[in-house]
Design an enzyme around this catalytic site. Structure first.
Site, mmCIF file in Angstrom:
data_model
loop_
_atom_site.group_PDB
_atom_site.id
_atom_site.type_symbol
_atom_site.label_atom_id
_atom_site.label_comp_id
_atom_site.label_asym_id
_atom_site.label_seq_id
_atom_site.Cartn_x
_atom_site.Cartn_y
_atom_site.Cartn_z
ATOM 1 N N HIS A 1 -7.923 -5.342 -0.390
ATOM 2 C CA HIS A 1 -6.609 -4.717 -0.205
ATOM 3 C C HIS A 1 -5.901 -5.244 1.042
ATOM 4 O O HIS A 1 -4.684 -5.405 1.068
ATOM 5 C CB HIS A 1 -6.825 -3.200 -0.104
ATOM 6 C CG HIS A 1 -5.560 -2.414 0.036
ATOM 7 N ND1 HIS A 1 -4.552 -2.454 -0.899
ATOM 8 C CD2 HIS A 1 -5.123 -1.583 1.022
ATOM 9 C CE1 HIS A 1 -3.562 -1.657 -0.506
ATOM 10 N NE2 HIS A 1 -3.871 -1.133 0.651
ATOM 11 N N ASP A 2 -6.668 -5.525 2.088
ATOM 12 C CA ASP A 2 -6.105 -6.013 3.350
ATOM 13 C C ASP A 2 -5.333 -7.323 3.207
ATOM 14 O O ASP A 2 -4.589 -7.694 4.116
ATOM 15 C CB ASP A 2 -7.226 -6.237 4.377
ATOM 16 C CG ASP A 2 -7.223 -5.164 5.447
ATOM 17 O OD1 ASP A 2 -6.344 -4.285 5.380
ATOM 18 O OD2 ASP A 2 -8.096 -5.215 6.328
ATOM 19 N N SER B 1 0.844 -1.189 0.000
ATOM 20 C CA SER B 1 0.000 0.000 0.000
ATOM 21 C C SER B 1 0.884 1.246 0.000
ATOM 22 O O SER B 1 1.762 1.370 -0.855
ATOM 23 C CB SER B 1 -0.925 -0.051 1.219
ATOM 24 O OG SER B 1 -1.975 0.845 1.078
ATOM 25 N N ASP C 1 -8.371 -6.787 -4.736
ATOM 26 C CA ASP C 1 -7.998 -5.451 -4.257
ATOM 27 C C ASP C 1 -8.526 -4.413 -5.238
ATOM 28 O O ASP C 1 -8.021 -4.280 -6.349
ATOM 29 C CB ASP C 1 -6.471 -5.373 -4.141
ATOM 30 C CG ASP C 1 -5.978 -4.038 -3.577
ATOM 31 O OD1 ASP C 1 -6.803 -3.109 -3.428
ATOM 32 O OD2 ASP C 1 -4.780 -3.943 -3.292
#
Lengths: 212, 397
Positions: B368-369, B169, B335
């Site tokens: 995304h996590d 990220s 994501d």
């Protein structure tokens, strides 16, 4: 990690032929590199600096886990990104028949690499000819096992066809080797017509005649 | 520096957090005012503190150092217990003895970013000129400024070239910035779930978060420290909105569906009837306990400003021309905050300069996590890439 022992015959026969054509220590791009076995063979026997492009995500991940530099990509779409002469060899092994634009792909290979090495299944092999002649159906062989409606092979060709394409894109054939169903190399003195009849697969080493 | 609370007299998490912002439990590099940092906005910032943790041993050749760059709300506690939340390090599944980033082999450094609130200089730090927290007097910083602060730390260790810079990220943005601006100091780079520029949609989400903070009266124009307040509600709402973007619809559906929270029927009220509401409220309130609201504003701004191509004639490939760094780029299928196509843009640029690049898209429905979670394929990729790069670097196995 699976190790390739060059002499034991575990490597695919076309891979061994390609490895013989590649100069030690060169930079190599393997387009359609599959599980990375050719890249690994080249790294181990020719100390190459290799990169790969592979369509299947699972195979890409397997390659990277093995420590190979491979990206998920498509020969038809992603070769345009690479600069001219970025590699000593751009290799396409048993993949050209599955591309949408074989001519463009070959032109890109000849642009990206100082030399291109292309291997492909020969549709001119006598077994394929006889099968089509006697059954009247699309041939299915050990080499081309899938039925016509599931195969990824969109552009099958014969050795003569490929030689014509090479001429058409202004490529010089430095070496062309065919081998039979037992993986034996056909004698070089055979005419192209005989190679086209007896060869199950072929490997071409090409270079662009006129580099601008 | 005596005006702010110390760890000893800290009462409650707010005080503890303020104490950590100035006197962190971790190691700190303090650079004097005579060695200020030149920022992208042309201001000089100094003195500065860089709070960091290290794991493993630096070898004699100083060739086995891995810099881990953290994301928006991360910190230096990558593999050690967080001093405020007492939770395990945010990447403790990936970093540690025998883990993919093996601290038996590698010397791992993770520093709190410039602008952060866990001990590196940021808006919650005391401005020595005034004796009060910087607040909005803190200059607007960029990802490049964060990386320049990290460069000082790496210089401090006497490391000429990092074996690897890795992060997800916003951490991935720092990795790309390192590779673009300090390529000779980066042997290998692993940008994960990131992009070479922040998309319009991502800027939009950040703006929602910032507006939520600034709309909270307790934000006090950014001067809440002086009034003994915290814009809890605003920051919690910002976190709730952001948290949704870190997940995927599938993951949310699987985890919560339309399940009710501790009740059998709807209450016809605005209480948290649904589990997903309760979950988000919890995420919001726990975040407020450990994070500074102004830091959140500054860091999201730095991400919005990030655009590797814009600084280089709008050609991303220019950022990597001539690079010898080995890249491994990782994205995740679900994501949607940093989708695979944005990673692919970086891959294309690297191909255009014939760089050494691997690119792997990991199948995951966790959004995304996923980069923070234990995804076996992801972990195997990192392990494989690092061990191959280690061989090339001549590190002992």
């Amino acid at each position: 990690m699976q190790k390739y022992t060059y002499a034991s015959g575990t490597a695919r026969v076309d891979h061994q032929l390609i490895a013989e054509m590649v100069a030690p220590g060169s930079r190599v791009l393997d387009v359609g590199c599959g599980d990375g076995s050719l890249l690994q063979l080249l790294a181990e026997t020719k100390n190459t600096d290799g990169r790969g492009v592979e369509l299947s995500r699972e195979r890409v991940n397997a390659c990277v886990m093995r420590g190979l530099s491979v990206i998920q990509g498509d020969a038809d779409r992603d070769l345009a990104d690479y600069p001219d002469q970025a590699f000593d060899y751009a290799i396409l092994s048993l993949t050209i028949q599955a591309t949408r634009q074989p001519k463009t792909v070959l032109e890109n290979l000849l642009r990206i690499g100082r030399r291109a090495i292309v291997s492909f299944p020969n549709f001119g092999h006598w077994r394929i000819r006889t099968e089509l002649l006697f059954t009247g159906r699309m041939p299915r062989t050990r080499n081309l096992p899938d039925p016509w409606y599931t195969t990824a092979d969109a552009h099958l060709c014969t050795i003569k066809d490929f030689a014509d394409l090479a001429e058409h894109v202004d490529a010089e054939v430095e070496e062309a080797v065919a081998f039979n169903t037992s993986g034996q190399r056909l004698p070089i003195r055979h005419s192209i017509a005989l190679q086209n009849l007896l060869g199950e697969k072929a490997v071409f080493l090409l270079r662009k005649r006129h580099v601008e | 520096m005596a005006v702010h609370p110390t760890l000893e007299d800290a009462k409650g998490e707010r005080n503890l957090r303020l104490a950590e912002a100035n006197n962190p439990s971790s190691k700190v590099l303090r650079l004097p005012a005579s060695e200020p940092l030149k920022l992208a906005c042309d201001q000089l910032l100094g003195p500065i503190s860089i709070a960091y943790e290290t794991y493993g041993e630096l070898n004699a050749e100083k060739s086995n150092a891995i810099l881990v760059c953290h994301a928006l709300t991360g910190d230096q506690y990558v593999a050690s217990t967080h001093p405020v939340t007492h939770k395990p390090g945010w990447w403790s599944t990936l970093v540690g003895p025998g883990k993919p980033i093996d601290t038996n082999r590698f010397f791992v450094v993770c520093a709190n970013i410039l602008g952060g609130c866990m001990g590196s200089t940021g808006p919650a730090s005391i401005d020595q000129r005034t004796g009060k927290p910087y607040g909005l007097n803190f200059p607007v910083i960029t990802i490049g400024d964060m990386v320049n602060a990290q460069v000082r730390l790496i210089d401090h260790f006497g490391i000429d070239q990092l074996f690897c810079v890795i992060g997800g990220s916003m951490g991935g943005m720092q990795v790309l910035e390192w590779a673009a601006s300090h390529s000779e100091r980066v042997f290998s780079a692993v940008p994960i779930a990131t992009a070479a520029w922040h998309s319009s949609q991502n800027i939009a989400f950040h703006e929602v978060g910032r507006q939520a903070v600034m709309a909270d009266p307790d934000w006090c124009g950014g001067d809440y420290h002086a009034f003994g307040k915290v814009p809890r509600n605003g920051l919690a709402v910002a976190r709730m909105a952001a948290h949704i973007t870190y997940l995927s619809e599938d993951a949310l559906h699987r985890k919560f569906g339309r399940n009710l929270q501790d009740r059998s029927k709807l209450t016809f009220s605005f209480n948290a009837d649904f589990q997903v509401e309760s979950y988000l409220r919890h995420q919001g309130s726990t975040f407020v306990d450990r994070f500074d609201a102004n830091s959140y504003l500054y860091i999201t701004r730095a991400m919005d400003y990030f655009d590797l191509a814009a600084e280089r004639g709008d050609v991303l490939a220019n950022a990597f021309r001539g690079t010898k760094t080995r890249f491994c780029i990782v994205s995740f299928t679900s994501d949607w905050l940093y989708p695979t196509r944005e990673s692919r843009e970086v891959v294309h640029a690297l191909n255009a300069v014939a760089a050494n690049v691997s690119f792997v898209e990991i199948e995951s429905d966790k959004g995304h996590d996923a980069f923070l979670l234990e995804e076996p394929e992801f972990f195997a990729t990192i392990r494989g890439f690092l061990s191959a790069a280690g061989v090339k670097r001549g590190l002992k196995v």
